[in-house]
Motif scaffolding. Structure first.
Motif, PDB file in Angstrom:
ATOM      1  N   GLU A   5      -0.797  -2.271  -7.721  1.00 16.71           N
ATOM      2  CA  GLU A   5      -1.997  -2.958  -7.243  1.00 16.71           C
ATOM      3  C   GLU A   5      -3.242  -2.357  -7.879  1.00 16.71           C
ATOM      4  N   ASP A  52       0.835  -1.217   0.000  1.00 20.96           N
ATOM      5  CA  ASP A  52       0.000   0.000   0.000  1.00 20.96           C
ATOM      6  C   ASP A  52       0.859   1.253   0.000  1.00 20.96           C
ATOM      7  N   ASP A  68       0.029   1.573  -3.948  1.00 23.92           N
ATOM      8  CA  ASP A  68      -1.364   1.401  -3.544  1.00 23.92           C
ATOM      9  C   ASP A  68      -2.335   1.636  -4.691  1.00 23.92           C
ATOM     10  N   ARG A  69      -3.423   0.891  -4.656  1.00 18.60           N
ATOM     11  CA  ARG A  69      -4.357   0.954  -5.772  1.00 18.60           C
ATOM     12  C   ARG A  69      -5.068   2.298  -5.893  1.00 18.60           C
TER      13      ARG A  69
HETATM   14 MG    MG Z   1      -4.106  -2.524  -0.280  1.00 14.25          MG
END
Ligand code: MG
Ligand code: C2E
Ligand code: MG
Ligand code: MG
Length: 287
Positions: free
Chosen positions: A234, A178, A200-201
Motif C-alpha cells: 500500500e 495494514d 501497511d503504507r
Molecule cells: Mg491503511
C-alpha cells in the motif's frame, strides 16, 4: 501565577475535550441519516500488478459528503460508525453497492476488495449477508476480497476463526489490511485461512533510501510468500518504490503513483483502454 496559568490550561483542555465529545455526538447523529439521504458514496482505488502496472482490481472506499461540513474522512467517521453500531447497516450497503458496481463493469477478471470492520464481522448476520449479496449480484466469490485488520486476529481468536472459516466456505478471499501496524503473531497468520497480506503504507516511507527498511519489507514479503499469500504493498507514491517492491517480489501494489480513489466512471475508462495504470490528471484528482 504558575498555579493560575495551570488552572487556565486545565480549563482550556476541558473545554476542548467537551467540544470534541459534542462533535462526536453530532457526527454520530448526522451519520444516522447519511445513508438514507444519499450522502454516502464509494470511491474505487486501483490495485495494480507490479510486473506491468496493469489493473488487477479495485478497493472500495467509503466517502461521506456532509451537507454542512463537506467531505468527512473515513478516518474520522468510521470509528464513530463502529462505536454506535451504524457500521453494520453501512457496511452492508458498502458490500452490496460495490458488488453491484463490479457486476456493472462487466470485466470478469476484475477483482474487488471491501473493508470490513471488527464490529461487522462480529455481527451474527454477517456471513449470511455476504452470501446474500453474492447470490443477488452473481459475482463469483473468488473475485471478492474482504479486508480485515490485524488486531482482530489477537482478540477472541476462536470466534474470529469460526467466522473466517464460514467465509472461506462461501469462497471469498480474506486479506489482512495494514499489516505490520498491529500486534499479530506469526502463529496467527498460519492458523487463519488468509489469502492476502496488505503491507501497511508506513513501511514504504523512506524505503528506497534506507537499506535496513528495505530488508525489513523484504522479510515481510518473503514470510508472506512462504505462507503462499498474495502480497499487496500500500501507499506507493514514487516510481522508485514501485520498482523496489517489484524487485522484492511483491506481486501487487496500490497508491497515489497509480491512482487516487476515483469515482466508478474513471474505472470504466481504465477498463476500456486496458493500458498500464498511470496517474494522469483524472486519476490524480481525489475522490
Ligand atoms: Mg491503511
Ligand atoms: P485502508 O483500507 O487501509 O485504505 C487505504 C487508505 O489509504 C485510503 O484512505 C486511501 O485513500 C489511502 N491511500 C491509498 N494510497 C495512498 C498513498 O499512496 N498515499 C497515502 N498517503 N494514502 C494512500 P481512506 O479512503 O481515507 O480510508 C481510510 C481508512 O478508512 C481505510 O484504510 C479503511 O480502514 C477505512 N475505510 C474506508 N472505507 C471503509 C469501509 O467501507 N468500511 C470500513 N469498515 N472501513 C473503511
Ligand atoms: Mg483496506
Ligand atoms: Mg490498508
Amino acid at each position: 501565577a504558575a498555579k493560575e496559568r495551570g488552572k487556565g490550561r486545565l480549563a482550556a483542555f476541558e473545554r476542548e475535550m467537551h467540544e470534541r465529545a459534542v462533535e462526536r455526538l453530532e457526527l454520530g447523529r448526522d451519520l444516522e441519516c447519511a445513508l438514507g439521504r444519499g450522502q454516502l458514496s464509494l470511491a474505487y482505488q486501483p490495485i495494480v500488478r507490479l510486473e506491468d502496472h496493469t489493473l488487477f482490481g479495485v478497493e472500495a472506499l467509503l466517502r461521506w459528503e456532509h451537507p454542512c461540513s463537506g467531505p468527512i474522512s473515513p478516518a474520522r467517521f468510521i470509528p464513530i460508525a463502529e462505536a454506535t453500531g451504524l457500521i453494520v447497516p453501512i457496511g452492508e450497503w458498502v458490500l452490496r453497492t460495490a458488488c453491484r458496481q463490479l457486476a456493472e463493469w462487466e470485466d470478469p477478471a476484475l477483482q474487488l476488495s471491501v473493508n470490513v470492520s471488527v464490529r461487522q464481522l462480529a455481527d451474527p448476520g454477517f456471513v449470511a449477508t455476504v452470501a446474500d449479496v453474492l447470490a443477488e449480484t452473481g459475482i463469483a466469490p473468488q473475485r471478492l476480497t474482504l479486508e480485515l485488520t490485524e488486531g482482530l486476529l489477537a482478540d477472541d481468536g476462536e470466534d474470529t476463526l469460526e467466522r473466517f472459516r464460514a467465509l472461506k466456505v462461501l469462497g471469498v478471499r480474506l486479506a489482512i489490511d495494514d499489516f505490520g501496524t498491529g500486534y499479530s503473531a506469526l502463529s496467527y497468520l498460519r492458523a487463519f485461512p488468509i489469502d492476502v497480506l496488505k503491507i501497511d503504507r508506513s513501511f514504504l516511507r523512506g524505503v528506497t533510501e534506507d537499506a535496513e527498511r528495505a530488508r525489513l519489507v523484504h522479510g515481510i514479503i518473503e514470510m508472506g510468500r512462504s505462507l503462499q499469500l498474495a502480497i499487496v504493498t500500500e501507499g506507493i507514491e514514487e516510481p522508485a518504490q514501485a520498482a523496489l517492491m517489484h524487485e522484492l517480489r511483491a506481486e501487487l501494489g496500490q497508491g497515489y503513483l497509480f491512482s487516487r480513489p476515483v469515482p466508478p466512471d474513471r474505472i470504466a475508462v481504465l477498463l476500456e483502454h486496458g493500458m498500464p495504470v498511470q496517474a494522469d490528471a483524472a486519476l490524480r484528482a481525489s475522490a
